[in-house]
Design a protein around this motif. Structure first.
Motif, PDB file in Angstrom:
ATOM      1  N   MET A   1       0.806  -1.219   0.000  1.00 26.57           N
ATOM      2  CA  MET A   1       0.000   0.000   0.000  1.00 26.57           C
ATOM      3  C   MET A   1       0.838   1.268   0.000  1.00 26.57           C
ATOM      4  SD  MET A   1      -3.146  -0.974   2.572  1.00 26.57           S
ATOM      5  CE  MET A   1      -2.205  -1.922   3.766  1.00 26.57           C
ATOM      6  N   GLY A   2       2.069   1.187   0.520  1.00 28.37           N
ATOM      7  CA  GLY A   2       2.905   2.376   0.641  1.00 28.37           C
ATOM      8  C   GLY A   2       3.986   2.432  -0.413  1.00 28.37           C
ATOM      9  N   ARG A   3       3.596   2.329  -1.682  1.00 31.13           N
ATOM     10  CA  ARG A   3       4.574   2.268  -2.774  1.00 31.13           C
ATOM     11  C   ARG A   3       5.026   3.637  -3.248  1.00 31.13           C
ATOM     12  NH1 ARG A   3       3.167  -0.848  -7.770  1.00 31.13           N
ATOM     13  NH2 ARG A   3       1.431   0.626  -7.876  1.00 31.13           N
ATOM     14  N   GLY A   4       4.201   4.660  -3.044  1.00 31.64           N
ATOM     15  CA  GLY A   4       4.502   5.974  -3.588  1.00 31.64           C
ATOM     16  C   GLY A   4       5.856   6.499  -3.147  1.00 31.64           C
TER      17      GLY A   4
ATOM     18  N   SER B   1       8.014  -2.342   0.822  1.00 35.25           N
ATOM     19  CA  SER B   1       7.586  -3.192   1.941  1.00 35.25           C
ATOM     20  C   SER B   1       7.447  -2.380   3.224  1.00 35.25           C
ATOM     21  CB  SER B   1       8.579  -4.338   2.153  1.00 35.25           C
ATOM     22  OG  SER B   1       8.582  -5.216   1.054  1.00 35.25           O
ATOM     23  N   ASP B   2       8.403  -1.489   3.463  1.00 36.37           N
ATOM     24  CA  ASP B   2       8.383  -0.681   4.687  1.00 36.37           C
ATOM     25  C   ASP B   2       7.339   0.429   4.650  1.00 36.37           C
ATOM     26  OD1 ASP B   2      10.458  -2.204   5.614  1.00 36.37           O
ATOM     27  OD2 ASP B   2      12.018  -0.702   5.261  1.00 36.37           O
ATOM     28  N   GLY B   3       6.865   0.750   3.447  1.00 34.57           N
ATOM     29  CA  GLY B   3       5.965   1.889   3.298  1.00 34.57           C
ATOM     30  C   GLY B   3       4.689   1.785   4.100  1.00 34.57           C
ATOM     31  N   ILE B   4       4.280   0.568   4.441  1.00 33.94           N
ATOM     32  CA  ILE B   4       3.041   0.388   5.197  1.00 33.94           C
ATOM     33  C   ILE B   4       3.110   1.059   6.566  1.00 33.94           C
ATOM     34  CG2 ILE B   4       3.608  -1.795   6.332  1.00 33.94           C
ATOM     35  CD1 ILE B   4       0.732  -2.717   5.557  1.00 33.94           C
ATOM     36  N   LYS B   5       4.318   1.306   7.055  1.00 35.77           N
ATOM     37  CA  LYS B   5       4.479   1.982   8.350  1.00 35.77           C
ATOM     38  C   LYS B   5       4.052   3.443   8.276  1.00 35.77           C
ATOM     39  CE  LYS B   5       8.724  -0.714   9.157  1.00 35.77           C
ATOM     40  NZ  LYS B   5      10.200  -0.589   9.330  1.00 35.77           N
ATOM     41  N   TYR B   6       3.979   3.971   7.081  1.00 31.14           N
ATOM     42  CA  TYR B   6       3.788   5.416   6.931  1.00 31.14           C
ATOM     43  C   TYR B   6       2.529   5.792   6.133  1.00 31.14           C
ATOM     44  CZ  TYR B   6       8.745   4.829   7.995  1.00 31.14           C
ATOM     45  OH  TYR B   6       9.934   4.447   8.571  1.00 31.14           O
ATOM     46  N   ILE B   7       1.680   4.811   5.849  1.00 33.39           N
ATOM     47  CA  ILE B   7       0.544   5.112   4.977  1.00 33.39           C
ATOM     48  C   ILE B   7      -0.510   5.975   5.670  1.00 33.39           C
ATOM     49  CG2 ILE B   7       0.798   3.091   3.505  1.00 33.39           C
ATOM     50  CD1 ILE B   7      -1.485   1.789   5.124  1.00 33.39           C
ATOM     51  N   VAL B   8      -1.117   6.814   4.869  1.00 31.79           N
ATOM     52  CA  VAL B   8      -2.295   7.585   5.273  1.00 31.79           C
ATOM     53  C   VAL B   8      -3.431   7.083   4.394  1.00 31.79           C
ATOM     54  CG1 VAL B   8      -3.352   9.867   5.400  1.00 31.79           C
ATOM     55  CG2 VAL B   8      -0.915   9.580   5.935  1.00 31.79           C
ATOM     56  N   SER B   9      -4.417   6.447   5.004  1.00 35.80           N
ATOM     57  CA  SER B   9      -5.469   5.792   4.243  1.00 35.80           C
ATOM     58  C   SER B   9      -6.616   6.736   3.925  1.00 35.80           C
ATOM     59  CB  SER B   9      -6.002   4.581   5.017  1.00 35.80           C
ATOM     60  OG  SER B   9      -4.993   3.609   5.164  1.00 35.80           O
ATOM     61  N   ASN B  10      -7.392   6.349   2.951  1.00 34.05           N
ATOM     62  CA  ASN B  10      -8.597   7.074   2.561  1.00 34.05           C
ATOM     63  C   ASN B  10      -9.754   6.554   3.405  1.00 34.05           C
ATOM     64  OD1 ASN B  10     -10.895   8.084   1.363  1.00 34.05           O
ATOM     65  ND2 ASN B  10     -10.496   7.215  -0.661  1.00 34.05           N
ATOM     66  N   PRO B  11     -10.283   7.345   4.335  1.00 34.67           N
ATOM     67  CA  PRO B  11     -11.320   6.835   5.234  1.00 34.67           C
ATOM     68  C   PRO B  11     -12.652   6.558   4.556  1.00 34.67           C
ATOM     69  CG  PRO B  11     -11.053   9.200   5.538  1.00 34.67           C
ATOM     70  CD  PRO B  11      -9.970   8.757   4.599  1.00 34.67           C
TER      71      PRO B  11
ATOM     72  N   ILE C   1       2.847   8.683   3.365  1.00 32.74           N
ATOM     73  CA  ILE C   1       2.616   8.158   2.025  1.00 32.74           C
ATOM     74  C   ILE C   1       1.118   7.941   1.828  1.00 32.74           C
ATOM     75  CG2 ILE C   1       3.123   6.284   0.412  1.00 32.74           C
ATOM     76  CD1 ILE C   1       5.640   5.702   2.109  1.00 32.74           C
ATOM     77  N   SER C   2       0.559   8.498   0.773  1.00 28.16           N
ATOM     78  CA  SER C   2      -0.857   8.264   0.499  1.00 28.16           C
ATOM     79  C   SER C   2      -1.052   6.801   0.107  1.00 28.16           C
ATOM     80  CB  SER C   2      -1.366   9.189  -0.619  1.00 28.16           C
ATOM     81  OG  SER C   2      -0.611   9.025  -1.800  1.00 28.16           O
ATOM     82  N   SER C   3      -1.900   6.132   0.855  1.00 25.71           N
ATOM     83  CA  SER C   3      -2.070   4.697   0.675  1.00 25.71           C
ATOM     84  C   SER C   3      -2.770   4.360  -0.627  1.00 25.71           C
ATOM     85  CB  SER C   3      -2.866   4.119   1.847  1.00 25.71           C
ATOM     86  OG  SER C   3      -3.094   2.733   1.670  1.00 25.71           O
ATOM     87  N   GLU C   4      -2.305   3.281  -1.253  1.00 23.25           N
ATOM     88  CA  GLU C   4      -3.033   2.694  -2.368  1.00 23.25           C
ATOM     89  C   GLU C   4      -3.997   1.651  -1.803  1.00 23.25           C
ATOM     90  OE1 GLU C   4      -0.470   1.490  -5.561  1.00 23.25           O
ATOM     91  OE2 GLU C   4       0.853   3.220  -5.294  1.00 23.25           O
ATOM     92  N   ASN C   5      -4.794   1.041  -2.664  1.00 20.95           N
ATOM     93  CA  ASN C   5      -5.844   0.138  -2.191  1.00 20.95           C
ATOM     94  C   ASN C   5      -5.315  -1.128  -1.528  1.00 20.95           C
ATOM     95  OD1 ASN C   5      -7.584   2.016  -3.212  1.00 20.95           O
ATOM     96  ND2 ASN C   5      -8.372   0.738  -4.869  1.00 20.95           N
ATOM     97  N   GLY C   6      -4.105  -1.538  -1.912  1.00 22.40           N
ATOM     98  CA  GLY C   6      -3.506  -2.699  -1.260  1.00 22.40           C
ATOM     99  C   GLY C   6      -3.953  -4.036  -1.798  1.00 22.40           C
ATOM    100  N   ASN C   7      -4.529  -4.070  -2.997  1.00 23.13           N
ATOM    101  CA  ASN C   7      -4.913  -5.367  -3.555  1.00 23.13           C
ATOM    102  C   ASN C   7      -5.068  -5.277  -5.059  1.00 23.13           C
ATOM    103  OD1 ASN C   7      -7.968  -5.070  -4.353  1.00 23.13           O
ATOM    104  ND2 ASN C   7      -7.794  -4.127  -2.334  1.00 23.13           N
ATOM    105  N   ASN C   8      -4.986  -6.429  -5.679  1.00 24.22           N
ATOM    106  CA  ASN C   8      -5.268  -6.569  -7.108  1.00 24.22           C
ATOM    107  C   ASN C   8      -6.523  -7.421  -7.261  1.00 24.22           C
ATOM    108  OD1 ASN C   8      -4.862  -6.379  -9.915  1.00 24.22           O
ATOM    109  ND2 ASN C   8      -3.774  -8.327  -9.948  1.00 24.22           N
ATOM    110  N   GLY C   9      -7.565  -7.034  -6.503  1.00 23.65           N
ATOM    111  CA  GLY C   9      -8.762  -7.847  -6.406  1.00 23.65           C
ATOM    112  C   GLY C   9      -8.708  -8.726  -5.171  1.00 23.65           C
ATOM    113  N   PHE C  10      -9.723  -9.567  -5.006  1.00 23.40           N
ATOM    114  CA  PHE C  10      -9.719 -10.474  -3.856  1.00 23.40           C
ATOM    115  C   PHE C  10     -10.459 -11.758  -4.206  1.00 23.40           C
ATOM    116  CE2 PHE C  10     -13.100  -7.378  -3.509  1.00 23.40           C
ATOM    117  CZ  PHE C  10     -14.224  -8.050  -3.028  1.00 23.40           C
ATOM    118  N   LEU C  11     -10.193 -12.806  -3.426  1.00 24.57           N
ATOM    119  CA  LEU C  11     -10.745 -14.130  -3.665  1.00 24.57           C
ATOM    120  C   LEU C  11     -11.929 -14.366  -2.742  1.00 24.57           C
ATOM    121  CD1 LEU C  11      -7.379 -16.101  -3.877  1.00 24.57           C
ATOM    122  CD2 LEU C  11      -8.733 -15.201  -5.784  1.00 24.57           C
TER     123      LEU C  11
END
Length: 508
Positions: free
Chosen positions: A159-162, A433-443, A328-338
């Protein structure tokens, strides 16, 4: 407190209590005592799966498929559906309620309707019983929730790729560093445009370029920079559940004013409103631009391309950072789901076996198989406990393993040894990988708004156009505020009210 900790799943999300207490610190580590392959005392689970075709369809009974079946004690029947026809095929399955035991979906209105109609098993309360899924950050599951409940397993993506990709040699030559303030961004953009960073005696460079999609989607340059400066990711929500769009916040407006100033002073490309993203990338590839807003792993490919035209070029990557540190502005964190259809998996006992299969895919053995391939065929081990592709192993991996990797739940950095790469490649992978520590999610990501569903694209385009006109100086501050007022009257007020109602309902 890190930014992402402020955005833990809502209290109504069943998974929160069980998952967020499980340490995310497991991420990136390989289990010292890896589990044994599935017991053969139980008959193999016959498992039909419908997933998207990635490249060529792997041969039935391939070495990779056999390895998965042996480890997980399953007999797989995979239906590979061409990507171009995938959503249409899924819609047909949903309409007929004739589905395999595992189905890949995206969070579309049709899928949400199917979930709300009770076609799929709710799995949130069970996740705590599966060590790998419960070890992941709860935000992954929050991002695919429907009405606060979990109905699927995400195809995890960081999610924290930016990140900022930049010409380190240019910044070093001008005595500059990666900026961390609005004023700093102005000064760096100005210097890279006017101070001849490539030393060719020509006025032919820019610090930053925009393209016509600069303010759209998860990769919006305005959002990424505003978040770094302390702003919100698309929406903010206060303690009473009131929602405010990012473009009505100070941090976002400051970024907009920055680009307006750069444009006015011709420190920004004057054709940005019509420039394609590919053309903007070519400008960086040909040493005409010093900074890109991208993702961390783009640094390596950027260096590779620049080396062909400018051998002395040095590219580096850096996190988005501002007065509050890395954000880091969070991305959705998935490429779909099962999802697991009730029409195909009829008992809870079978449901638990299917979940067990999906969880085993994140064991060290399976993570290594899906992310690196087969030892001796695709990869080998290095003396420092890393892995590296051997011979033509990477290209073979793309054909033989990637189709499975892209459709099964694995996450780079979790239960797999690191991949040997050039330094900038390794740096980018670690940053993602470490970016998840710094994400700001879209509520508002999983909240419902009828107005947004019906008129969201039209309303978004209205605001995007106003931002472009403002940057280009075609409208002033007062006129820009008038455009926001028009947005509110045309449906924006309804969206904010509907988000509040959805949010409050979830919190009860």
């Amino acid at each position: 407190m890190k930014a992402y900790k402020k955005l833990v799943p809502l209290s109504a999300v069943v998974v929160a209590a069980s998952m967020l207490t499980v340490a995310c610190s497991n991420s990136g580590k390989t289990d010292a005592n890896p589990p044994a392959p599935a017991s053969t005392a139980e008959a193999p689970l016959a498992l039909s799966i419908a997933i998207a075709q990635v490249g060529d369809i792997p041969a039935k009974g391939s070495a990779v498929e056999q390895a998965i079946e042996k480890y997980t004690n399953t007999k797989l029947d995979i239906q590979w559906i061409p990507s171009a026809a995938y959503n249409d095929k899924v819609n047909v399955m949903l309409a007929s309620n004739e589905m395999p035991k595992v189905l890949k979906v995206n969070q579309s209105p049709g899928v949400v309707n199917a979930i709300e109609s009770g076609l799929f098993w709710e799995i949130g309360p069970l996740l705590q019983n599966y060590k790998n899924m419960s070890a992941q950050n709860g935000q992954f599951f929050q991002n695919i929730s429907v009405e606060g409940k979990i109905y699927g397993v995400p195809l995890y993506r960081n999610m924290g790729r930016g990140a900022i990709v930049y010409r380190k040699d240019w910044l070093d030559a001008l005595g500059l560093s990666v900026p961390k303030s609005i004023d700093g961004w102005y000064e760096v953009a100005k210097a890279l445009t006017l101070n001849d960073p490539d030393k060719n005696g020509k006025n032919d460079t820019y610090g930053i370029v925009l393209n016509k999609t600069y303010n759209q989607g998860a990769a919006s340059m305005l959002t990424r920079l505003a978040v770094a400066m302390g702003g919100v990711n698309k929406w903010s929500v206060d303690k009473d559940g009131n929602f405010t769009p990012e473009f009505m916040t100070k941090e976002f407006t400051d970024v907009l004013k920055l680009f307006r100033r750069l444009y006015e002073e011709k420190l920004l490309n004057q054709d940005f409103a019509v420039l394609d993203a590919t053309e903007a990338e070519k400008m960086f590839d040909t040493s005409r631009v010093g900074i890109r807003f991208a993702v961390a792993t783009n640094g390596k490919s950027q260096q590779d391309r620049l080396t062909k035209t400018t051998p002395a070029a040095v590219v580096d990557v850096a996190n988005f950072e501002g007065p509050q540190g890395i954000r880091i502005s969070s991305e959705n964190g998935n490429n779909g789901f099962l999802v697991i259809p009730k029409s195909s998996v009829k008992t809870e006992a079978e449901l638990k076996r299917v979940l067990g299969f999906l969880d085993k895919l994140m064991d060290p053995e399976m993570s290594t198989l899906l992310l690196r391939g087969i030892e001796g065929t695709h990869y080998g081990k290095t003396s420092d406990n890393r892995l590296e592709f051997i011979g033509d192993g990477f290209n073979v991996f793309q054909r033989e393993v990637k189709p499975y990797r892209d459709n099964f739940p694995v996450l780079e950095g979790y239960n797999v040894a690191p991949l040997k790469d050039v330094p900038i490649g390794e740096k980018g992978t670690k940053m993602e990988s470490d970016g998840i520590k710094y994400i700001v999610s879209n509520p508002a990501l999983t909240l419902t708004s009828t107005t947004l569903s019906e008129r969201g694209q039209e309303l978004e385009q209205q605001i995007n156009d106003a931002q472009t006109k403002y940057i280009m100086g075609k409208i002033d501050d007062a006129a820009y505020q008038d455009e926001i007022a028009k947005w509110k009257k045309a449906g924006g007020d309804k969206i904010m009210a509907e988000y509040k109602a959805s949010y409050v309902k979830l919190k009860k």
